[in-house]
Write an enzyme that holds these catalytic residues in place. Structure first.
Site, short mmCIF file in Angstrom:
data_model
loop_
_atom_site.label_atom_id
_atom_site.label_comp_id
_atom_site.label_asym_id
_atom_site.label_seq_id
_atom_site.Cartn_x
_atom_site.Cartn_y
_atom_site.Cartn_z
CB SER A 7 -5.46 14.73 2.47
OG SER A 7 -6.47 14.64 3.44
CD GLU A 41 -4.92 10.61 3.55
OE1 GLU A 41 -4.83 11.56 2.77
OE2 GLU A 41 -4.00 9.78 3.71
C1 5RP Z 1 -1.81 12.44 2.29
C2 5RP Z 1 -1.93 11.37 1.28
C3 5RP Z 1 -2.10 11.79 -0.14
O1 5RP Z 1 -3.28 11.26 -0.61
C4 5RP Z 1 -0.93 11.29 -0.93
O2 5RP Z 1 0.25 11.83 -0.35
C5 5RP Z 1 -1.02 11.69 -2.39
O3 5RP Z 1 -0.92 13.07 -2.52
P1 5RP Z 1 -0.82 13.79 -3.94
O4 5RP Z 1 -2.16 13.66 -4.58
O5 5RP Z 1 -0.45 15.22 -3.60
O6 5RP Z 1 0.26 13.11 -4.73
O7 5RP Z 1 -1.90 10.20 1.56
O8 5RP Z 1 -1.59 11.91 3.56
#
Ligand code: 5RP
Length: 237
Positions: A31, A109
């Site tokens: 995500s 995740e």
């Molecule tokens: C969501 C996550 C995302 O992988 C993490 O926040 C990184 O996000 P982005 O690619 O938008 O920087 O752990 O729960």
């Protein structure tokens, strides 16, 4: 959003897919905003090369990405053994330990990552640290049962953390995760022993999952400001 950051994310997303994804694989789809570029690449390869994969989502967001991209959606009940999981991270330390959960999807995740042969992280240059907490200043996301959040905040303070209940946007009150829980963002400063900290937090009743991903990532791609790409592989101890 800064164009250099978006280019860096794209570079990482494409590299992870091109290096690790093969026809017929079961994939975990993480995500966040960087994973979008990896999914776009999967869709491109499906259209250009006829790539066939089954995608297991880690959130409402990644379910939408999979469905909207026309990829095959699966779940852990039918596909409990995932070949490769591609996900983002908020921070990565020198041993490839991660802080995740900035987007609030850490529970699913971590479940998907823990059932994957390989966890591959896609990130931009801002996520690359020596020690967790060096650059990511919003704290470690911890998913908690709503009934336990006040006592947990007190316990986390005793562990020298500074917990903040994550609030929703455009709605008064707490953010509710995809699993109906709350998130506490807990600042522990620089984390010298993330494995120990993770174990201690997980012992607290009411904690559903932590955003500390210890010894899980196999390789991390960091897109760079200048358009190049660096990667780091975990040395297995
Ligand atoms: C969501 C996550 C995302 O992988 C993490 O926040 C990184 O996000 P982005 O690619 O938008 O920087 O752990 O729960």
């Amino acid at each position: 959003m800064d164009n250099l950051i978006e280019m860096a994310k794209k570079k990482a997303g494409i590299a992870a897919v091109d290096e690790f994804v093969k026809d017929g694989m079961i994939l975990g789809i993480g995500s966040g905003s960087t994973v979008v570029y990896a999914v776009n690449r999967l869709v491109e390869r499906m259209k250009l090369d006829g790539l066939k994969v089954v995608c297991i989502p880690t959130s409402f967001q990644s379910t939408q990405l999979i469905v909207n991209g026309g990829l095959t959606l699966g779940d852990l009940s039918r596909f409990p053994n995932i070949d490769v999981d591609i996900d983002g991270a908020d921070e990565v330390d020198e041993n490839l330990n991660l802080i995740k959960g900035g987007g609030g999807c850490l529970l699913q995740e971590k479940i998907v990552a823990s059932n994957s042969e390989k966890l591959i992280i896609v990130a931009d240059y801002r996520k690359n640290s020596k020690i967790l907490g060096e650059q990511w200043k919003k704290g470690v996301p911890i998913e908690v049962s709503p009934t336990a959040y006040i006592p947990l905040m007190k316990k986390l303070e005793k562990m020298e953390g500074s917990p903040v209940l994550r609030l929703a946007e455009m709605k008064a009150g707490p953010l509710i995760t995809d699993n109906g829980n709350f998130i506490l963002d807990v600042d522990f400063g620089e984390i010298s022993d993330p494995k120990m900290l993770n174990q201690k937090i997980k012992m607290l009743p009411g904690v559903v999952e932590t955003g500390l991903f210890i010894d899980m990532a196999e390789k991390v791609y960091f897109g760079q400001k200048d358009g190049s790409l660096i990667s780091r592989k975990r040395s297995i101890t």
